[in-house]
Scaffold this active site. Sequence first.
Site, PDB file in Angstrom:
ATOM      1  CB  SER A 108      -0.900  -0.001   1.238  1.00 58.29           C
ATOM      2  OG  SER A 108      -1.781  -1.099   1.209  1.00 58.29           O
ATOM      3  CE  LYS A 182      -5.239  -1.656   1.401  1.00 64.30           C
ATOM      4  NZ  LYS A 182      -3.979  -2.394   1.500  1.00 64.30           N
ATOM      5  CE  LYS A 250       1.221   2.153   4.341  1.00 66.59           C
ATOM      6  NZ  LYS A 250       1.708   0.900   3.747  1.00 66.59           N
TER       7      LYS A 250
END
Length: 299
Positions: A108, A182, A250
Site C-alpha cells: 500500500s 486501495k 500511513k
Amino acid sequence: METQYPKLIEPSKTRIGWIGIGIMGSAMVSHILAAGYSVTVYARDLRKTKDLQTKGGRTANSPKELGEMSDVVFTIVGNSNDVRSLLLGDDGVLSGLKPGGVTVDMTSSKPGLAREIYAEARRRDCWAVDAPVSGGDAGAREGKLTIFAGGDSEIVEWLAPVMKTMGIVRFMGGAGSGQSCKIGNQICVGSNMIGLAEGIVFAEKAGLDPVKWLEAVKDGAAGSAVMRLFGEMMAVRDYKATGFAEYMVKDLGMAAEAAMAMPGTALNKQLFTVMVANGDGKLGFQGVVDVIRRLNGLS
C-alpha cells in the site's frame, strides 16, 4: 483468455521474484510456490526465508540480483520509502531486470510513486504494475485477497495466472490507479473500524454484553465485513495483528495528502495515531477500540 505477453505465463518457465515475507507476504508467495512456479526471494534477514526454502524457494543476495534472476518481481513491504529503495535504488530490482521484465508492487503505497516506477520501468523497456491488496492475513492464507491493479491492461491480464493464485484481480486503470483504489478502500475500512469500536463501547457502557450485542446487530443494516472480521476480536480484546495499526495511519495519511475535504478520515487518522502513540502500532487495527474505551473511562 490471458494475454500472451511476451509469452504465456507458465509455472515451468516463468521465473518469479519476491520481496516481502511478513504477515501476508509469506502466505501469498506460498500459493505461488504451490502452483509450481520457480520462486526466488530476497530478504535482508535470510533466516526469514528458511520456511520458503523448504518449499522449494531460492534466495538472492540483493534486489538487483533478484531482478537478474526473474521475469516478474513482486514486492509487498512496509512503506513507500522501502518500495523506492528496493525498486529504484542503485542496487534495486529495475537495475537488474532484463528488458521485457515486469515489477508488481503489492505494497500500500503512494499513487505518485507508482507512476514514477512505471515511467522508469518503461524507460528500461520493462513494465510496472501497482497491485495493493485487501483481505488481511486470512485472505492471504486462503488465497482470497482482492487485488487492485493499475498499469497496462494487457500486462495485468498477462499476469492473471500467477496473481489468481493469491485472489481476485480487479483492474482499475493506468499506473497509480491500484494505489488510489486501495487508499479509498482504507478510508472506508478506517471509518468502519471507528464506528464498530464506538458501538461496542456504547454497548458495554449501557450494560450490554458486547458479544451478544454483535450477534444481535450483525444481520441488520449495521452488519459489515469489518464487523464479521473484527467485531468479536474487538469485543474480547484480541488485538492480534492481521494488519498493523501503524499501517492504517500511513494509509489514511496518504488520503490526507490528496488535499480533499475528508473530515471523517482526518478524525479517524487522529484516533489511530493515538493508538500508535500509546505504543500499540504493531497491534491489529481492531485495537483502536482501546482508544475509545480510554476516552470513556474504561480500563
